[in-house]
Design an enzyme around this catalytic site. Structure first.
Site, mmCIF file in Angstrom:
data_model
loop_
_atom_site.group_PDB
_atom_site.id
_atom_site.type_symbol
_atom_site.label_atom_id
_atom_site.label_comp_id
_atom_site.label_asym_id
_atom_site.label_seq_id
_atom_site.Cartn_x
_atom_site.Cartn_y
_atom_site.Cartn_z
ATOM 1 N N ARG A 54 0.856 -1.190 0.000
ATOM 2 C CA ARG A 54 0.000 0.000 0.000
ATOM 3 C C ARG A 54 0.889 1.235 0.000
ATOM 4 O O ARG A 54 1.311 1.724 1.040
ATOM 5 C CB ARG A 54 -0.927 0.000 1.228
ATOM 6 C CG ARG A 54 -2.125 0.944 1.062
ATOM 7 C CD ARG A 54 -2.782 1.230 2.396
ATOM 8 N NE ARG A 54 -2.011 2.238 3.119
ATOM 9 C CZ ARG A 54 -1.980 2.345 4.444
ATOM 10 N NH1 ARG A 54 -2.632 1.477 5.194
ATOM 11 N NH2 ARG A 54 -1.268 3.302 5.019
ATOM 12 N N HIS A 106 -3.834 5.254 4.001
ATOM 13 C CA HIS A 106 -5.033 4.429 4.185
ATOM 14 C C HIS A 106 -6.230 5.071 3.508
ATOM 15 O O HIS A 106 -7.013 4.403 2.822
ATOM 16 C CB HIS A 106 -5.296 4.219 5.673
ATOM 17 C CG HIS A 106 -6.530 3.432 5.963
ATOM 18 N ND1 HIS A 106 -6.685 2.116 5.582
ATOM 19 C CD2 HIS A 106 -7.687 3.773 6.578
ATOM 20 C CE1 HIS A 106 -7.876 1.676 5.958
ATOM 21 N NE2 HIS A 106 -8.494 2.668 6.561
ATOM 22 N N TYR A 133 2.995 6.681 11.249
ATOM 23 C CA TYR A 133 3.399 5.295 11.473
ATOM 24 C C TYR A 133 4.409 4.776 10.451
ATOM 25 O O TYR A 133 4.830 3.636 10.530
ATOM 26 C CB TYR A 133 2.182 4.364 11.519
ATOM 27 C CG TYR A 133 1.252 4.458 10.317
ATOM 28 C CD1 TYR A 133 1.482 3.712 9.166
ATOM 29 C CD2 TYR A 133 0.129 5.285 10.340
ATOM 30 C CE1 TYR A 133 0.639 3.787 8.083
ATOM 31 C CE2 TYR A 133 -0.734 5.364 9.255
ATOM 32 C CZ TYR A 133 -0.475 4.615 8.133
ATOM 33 O OH TYR A 133 -1.330 4.700 7.050
#
Length: 379
Positions: free
Chosen positions: A279, A283, A292
């Site tokens: 990814r 998100h 993160y």
């Protein structure tokens, strides 16, 4: 997709680098795995000429990947302009979505997660309808009558057992249609995932399960939410085939999915396909991945870009030229802009429309609620 969940916090020193290195190492190790299916290498060279799809299929896969990427890129712009709602980007995962969905026909079922816009577009969901959906407009709440695509699932893993039900219904009707459901690596730790695989295996349902292992369950890296390193092995516990494929290789994802669809149509039951990808994007467009992971993580994935990989292969094979690609990109851009104009022309929704697509036949409770909304709106 997440299980377990965590609240993102600022990364500690070295933590994000370790997460990135682990993701890179897992992806690179998977490519050396004998079970990993790969047809075209990241540099565009052919590894398995015996598995190459026909030239027209390769070109169509590239066209669909370009359509998907253009939607993803324009979606970011529209969000920043206030013309699109919160949207889960999927750039970098086009091969995983296009290569799988391209193996279906419009008679088959597609159960997408919220990140699988590319798969839905590939099967035929109109761009204008898709834009309306991500604008939370009623014009995007229901799917076209000639397309068996479910609305994008926000709950995690609920689509898997529902896809099994649709597959069994098709078999009971005597068709050869199949159902395909998507999930992420985090979703594969949910109970519905395991129940669906057992359900489908026990009843030999004509179902194809796509497990997109993109390295992240929101802010949780795969290595944190499960100790498993080969998620396709989870099929073994339910007596069904499990296939692992390079999710950045569109030709490989198409090949293994086409085989799984053929098996399902022939009454040979379900298949679990793990597409190993990453990814690259946040998100959602509202996510701040710097909490993160670091931007440095993305550098190593540029060379693994699925669109660039297929483009290089097509150029090497003489199936694509700079001129024909320019024409393709112009066509894709024009198609999107026409669809955007159509979406912009849709009238603003009224408050009562929120109830229009809940049930085919409104219940007495819905009718009463609608009357109340209309009365309040008239005041």
């Amino acid at each position: 997709m997440t299980s377990p969940k965590s609240v993102p916090t600022a990364p500690e020193s070295g933590e994000t680098d370790r997460a990135f290195q682990a993701a890179q190492a897992a992806y690179d190790a998977a490519q050396q795995d004998d079970r990993m299916v790969q047809i075209v290498a990241p540099d565009g060279s052919v590894l398995r000429p015996d598995l190459l799809p026909a030239p027209e299929i390769r070109l169509e896969l590239y066209r669909q990947m370009r359509r998907a990427r253009h939607f993803d890129e324009r979606g970011w712009v529209l969000y920043r302009q206030g013309r699109l709602g919160v949207f889960p980007p999927f750039g970098g995962m086009e091969a995983s979505q296009v290569g799988t969905a391209a193996a279906l026909t419009k008679n088959d079922w597609l159960f997408p997660t919220y990140r699988d816009t590319g798969a839905a577009l590939t099967l035929g969901l109109p761009i204008a309808r898709t834009l309306a959906y991500w604008r939370t407009s009623p014009h995007g709440w229901h799917m076209p009558a000639d397309l068996k695509v479910l609305p994008f699932y926000i709950p995690i893993a609920t689509q898997y057992p529902q896809a099994v039900g649709a597959a069994l219904a098709e078999r009971r009707k005597g068709t050869r249609n199949v159902a395909m459901a998507f999930i992420g690596d985090g979703g594969s730790s949910e109970g519905d995932f395991h129940e669906a695989l057992n359900f489908a295996g026990a009843l030999n349902a004509p179902c194809v399960f796509i497990l997109q292992n993109n390295g992240w369950a929101i802010s949780v890296p795969t290595r944190t939410q499960t100790k498993a390193t080969d998620l396709s092995r989870r099929a073994d516990g339910y007596g069904i085939p499990g296939v692992r494929v390079d999710g950045n290789d569109a030709l490989a994802t198409y090949h293994v999915t086409a085989e799984a669809v053929a098996r399902a149509r022939n009454g040979e039951g379900p298949t679990l396909i793990e597409t190993v990808t990453y990814r690259v994007k946040p998100h959602t467009v509202a996510d701040d991945p710097s909490r993160y992971r670091t931007e440095a993580e993305l550098e190593g994935w540029d060379a693994k870009d699925p669109v660039l990989r297929l483009r290089t292969h097509l150029l090497n094979e003489g199936l694509l030229t700079e001129e024909t690609e320019a024409a393709l990109l112009a066509e894709v851009a024009a198609e999107f802009e026409a669809a955007l104009q159509e979406a912009d022309s849709y009238p603003e929704p009224t408050p009562a429309e929120i109830l229009d697509h809940v049930f085919a036949e409104p219940t007495p409770q819905l009718q009463k609620q609608r009357e109340q909304i209309l009365a309040e709106d008239a005041q």
